[in-house]
Motif scaffolding. Structure first.
Motif, PDB file in Angstrom:
ATOM      1  N   ARG A 159      78.075  54.731  13.922  1.00 40.52           N
ATOM      2  CA  ARG A 159      79.494  55.142  13.903  1.00 40.52           C
ATOM      3  C   ARG A 159      80.349  54.168  13.085  1.00 40.52           C
ATOM      4  O   ARG A 159      81.362  54.564  12.512  1.00 40.52           O
ATOM      5  CB  ARG A 159      79.991  55.324  15.329  1.00 40.52           C
ATOM      6  CG  ARG A 159      79.390  56.597  15.884  1.00 40.52           C
ATOM      7  CD  ARG A 159      79.713  56.897  17.295  1.00 40.52           C
ATOM      8  NE  ARG A 159      79.475  58.308  17.534  1.00 40.52           N
ATOM      9  CZ  ARG A 159      78.984  58.807  18.647  1.00 40.52           C
ATOM     10  NH1 ARG A 159      78.701  58.015  19.667  1.00 40.52           N
ATOM     11  NH2 ARG A 159      78.804  60.101  18.770  1.00 40.52           N
ATOM     12  N   ILE A 188      86.120  59.733  28.105  1.00 40.23           N
ATOM     13  CA  ILE A 188      86.763  61.025  28.344  1.00 40.23           C
ATOM     14  C   ILE A 188      85.808  61.855  29.205  1.00 40.23           C
ATOM     15  O   ILE A 188      84.612  61.951  28.897  1.00 40.23           O
ATOM     16  CB  ILE A 188      87.052  61.775  27.013  1.00 40.23           C
ATOM     17  CG1 ILE A 188      87.702  60.841  25.961  1.00 40.23           C
ATOM     18  CG2 ILE A 188      87.916  63.000  27.275  1.00 40.23           C
ATOM     19  CD1 ILE A 188      89.068  60.337  26.264  1.00 40.23           C
ATOM     20  N   THR A 190      83.685  64.261  30.281  1.00 39.13           N
ATOM     21  CA  THR A 190      82.901  65.445  29.910  1.00 39.13           C
ATOM     22  C   THR A 190      81.586  65.397  30.690  1.00 39.13           C
ATOM     23  O   THR A 190      81.279  64.403  31.362  1.00 39.13           O
ATOM     24  CB  THR A 190      82.571  65.449  28.403  1.00 39.13           C
ATOM     25  OG1 THR A 190      81.774  64.284  28.127  1.00 39.13           O
ATOM     26  CG2 THR A 190      83.817  65.408  27.541  1.00 39.13           C
TER      27      THR A 190
HETATM   28  P1  NAD Z   1      78.527  66.233  24.680  1.00 39.27           P
HETATM   29  O1  NAD Z   1      77.130  65.752  24.734  1.00 39.27           O
HETATM   30  O2  NAD Z   1      79.089  66.903  25.894  1.00 39.27           O
HETATM   31  O3  NAD Z   1      78.753  67.209  23.451  1.00 39.27           O
HETATM   32  C1  NAD Z   1      78.080  67.071  22.240  1.00 39.27           C
HETATM   33  C2  NAD Z   1      78.065  68.393  21.513  1.00 39.27           C
HETATM   34  O4  NAD Z   1      77.285  68.247  20.336  1.00 39.27           O
HETATM   35  C3  NAD Z   1      77.436  69.520  22.325  1.00 39.27           C
HETATM   36  O5  NAD Z   1      78.115  70.719  22.062  1.00 39.27           O
HETATM   37  C4  NAD Z   1      76.014  69.558  21.775  1.00 39.27           C
HETATM   38  O6  NAD Z   1      75.405  70.828  21.932  1.00 39.27           O
HETATM   39  C5  NAD Z   1      76.291  69.265  20.317  1.00 39.27           C
HETATM   40  N1  NAD Z   1      75.101  68.803  19.617  1.00 39.27           N
HETATM   41  C6  NAD Z   1      74.207  67.867  20.006  1.00 39.27           C
HETATM   42  N2  NAD Z   1      73.224  67.739  19.105  1.00 39.27           N
HETATM   43  C7  NAD Z   1      73.498  68.644  18.124  1.00 39.27           C
HETATM   44  C8  NAD Z   1      72.833  69.029  16.920  1.00 39.27           C
HETATM   45  N3  NAD Z   1      71.668  68.474  16.535  1.00 39.27           N
HETATM   46  N4  NAD Z   1      73.391  69.988  16.165  1.00 39.27           N
HETATM   47  C9  NAD Z   1      74.555  70.585  16.517  1.00 39.27           C
HETATM   48  N5  NAD Z   1      75.228  70.269  17.651  1.00 39.27           N
HETATM   49  C10 NAD Z   1      74.695  69.325  18.437  1.00 39.27           C
HETATM   50  O7  NAD Z   1      79.402  64.957  24.308  1.00 39.27           O
HETATM   51  P2  NAD Z   1      80.996  64.736  24.427  1.00 39.27           P
HETATM   52  O8  NAD Z   1      81.281  63.930  25.643  1.00 39.27           O
HETATM   53  O9  NAD Z   1      81.704  66.003  24.193  1.00 39.27           O
HETATM   54  O10 NAD Z   1      81.221  63.744  23.199  1.00 39.27           O
HETATM   55  C11 NAD Z   1      81.207  64.217  21.854  1.00 39.27           C
HETATM   56  C12 NAD Z   1      80.791  63.068  20.960  1.00 39.27           C
HETATM   57  O11 NAD Z   1      81.698  61.978  21.161  1.00 39.27           O
HETATM   58  C13 NAD Z   1      79.392  62.542  21.298  1.00 39.27           C
HETATM   59  O12 NAD Z   1      78.755  62.166  20.110  1.00 39.27           O
HETATM   60  C14 NAD Z   1      79.663  61.317  22.136  1.00 39.27           C
HETATM   61  O13 NAD Z   1      78.645  60.342  22.001  1.00 39.27           O
HETATM   62  C15 NAD Z   1      80.964  60.831  21.521  1.00 39.27           C
HETATM   63  N6  NAD Z   1      81.712  60.034  22.487  1.00 39.27           N
HETATM   64  C16 NAD Z   1      82.156  60.595  23.626  1.00 39.27           C
HETATM   65  C17 NAD Z   1      82.833  59.833  24.562  1.00 39.27           C
HETATM   66  C18 NAD Z   1      83.337  60.442  25.850  1.00 39.27           C
HETATM   67  O14 NAD Z   1      83.978  59.712  26.609  1.00 39.27           O
HETATM   68  N7  NAD Z   1      83.119  61.716  26.133  1.00 39.27           N
HETATM   69  C19 NAD Z   1      83.068  58.478  24.297  1.00 39.27           C
HETATM   70  C20 NAD Z   1      82.609  57.927  23.107  1.00 39.27           C
HETATM   71  C21 NAD Z   1      81.925  58.721  22.198  1.00 39.27           C
END
Ligand code: NAD
Length: 260
Positions: A159, A188, A190
């Motif tokens: 990242r 966040i 989720t």
């Molecule tokens: P999540 O795992 O709920 O959602 C990820 C989404 O990406 C899902 O819809 C999944 O199906 C899709 N995905 C995964 N692999 C894929 C692929 N190969 N091709 C297409 N789509 C694909 O995660 P989230 O909590 O919604 O977070 C989203 C992103 O933000 C993630 O990368 C996570 O690491 C990052 N993030 C989230 C948080 C948080 O607090 N939620 C904090 C820091 C970083």
């Protein structure tokens, strides 16, 4: 405030759940036409069908970010329709690994899925935006790019590369009316965060609720963020109103990152 999104078309990646789904819903609520891309079209359909009447259209569209052919198929389909105005780059998170543990293969596979294919897709979708002199590229990263998170070496490292790419691109396309920014989610709430808390609970023999409470207590706001709070920032950045914000990293973390 009129966000000026009613005649805009957006592509949201990783939109079957979590932050991607929240941003896609938020853009649709402002009247945008949204292509919601994820591996599972069925999962995306499930939430898209539950949206209130009167919002913009959400069309689920298949995408596997780990497969270059799938990425190019998506670009071909969208370019055949004239492209999109807004790209929300969102991927799945990488598996946990310490910097000592992460293998060369781990780095290559995750870099391809989370970064290289996303850079490629953005590059393919840029020409119509530049020609129309309007575009928004918003990429989700993590608070780990400012305050690296222990045991998330792959996320912290890849990242940080995405931030470098985003800033470089911002400079190259700013004069064409295309803004390029990254968002830094803190914690966040989720499904992924619930899953991470459950696996931390297993490792430490504590309950997931205990882990979540301790984690929330470490955030100045005292709680996890809601996906809609995060999505509101993305929707604003995607809007007409955010025309003078580019090349920026924007935290949405309840104050969790300690540095300024
Ligand atoms: P999540 O795992 O709920 O959602 C990820 C989404 O990406 C899902 O819809 C999944 O199906 C899709 N995905 C995964 N692999 C894929 C692929 N190969 N091709 C297409 N789509 C694909 O995660 P989230 O909590 O919604 O977070 C989203 C992103 O933000 C993630 O990368 C996570 O690491 C990052 N993030 C989230 C948080 C948080 O607090 N939620 C904090 C820091 C970083």
């Amino acid at each position: 405030m009129n966000l000026g999104l009613k005649d805009k078309t957006a592509l949201v990646l990783g939109a079957s759940r979590g932050l991607g789904a929240a941003i896609a819903s938020g853009l649709a609520a402002e009247g945008a036409t949204v292509f919601a891309a994820a591996r599972s079209v069925e999962k995306t359909e499930a939430w898209a069908h539950a949206l209130p009447q009167g919002t913009g259209v959400v069309s689920p569209i298949p995408l596997d970010l780990g497969d270059l052919r799938s990425v190019d198929d998506l670009a071909d389909r969208l370019l055949a329709k004239g492209g999109v105005d807004i790209v929300i780059n969102n991927t799945g998170g990488p598996p946990p690994a310490s910097a000592v543990e992460a293998s060369r293969a781990d780095w290559l596979i995750q870099f391809e899925t989370m970064a290289a294919n996303l850079f490629h897709l953005t590059g393919r979708l840029l020409p119509p935006m530049r020609a129309r002199r309007w575009g928004r590229i918003i990429t989700l990263t993590s608070s780990g790019v400012e305050q690296p998170i222990p045991r998330l070496a792959l996320s912290n490292g890849i990242r940080s590369a995405i931030v470098g790419w985003s800033k470089t691109l911002a400079d190259e396309v700013a004069a064409d009316g295309v803004t390029v920014n990254v968002l830094l989610p803190g914690r966040i709430h989720t499904q992924r965060v619930d899953e991470l808390d459950a696996s931390a609970a297993k490792r430490s023999e504590r309950s997931p609720a205990d882990i979540a409470a301790a984690s929330a207590a470490s955030i100045p706001v005292g709680r996890y963020g809601r996906p809609d709070e995060f999505a509101d920032v993305a929707v604003f950045l995607a809007s007409e109103r955010a025309s003078y914000i580019t090349g920026s990293k924007i935290r949405v973390d309840g104050g969790a990152i300690r540095g300024i």
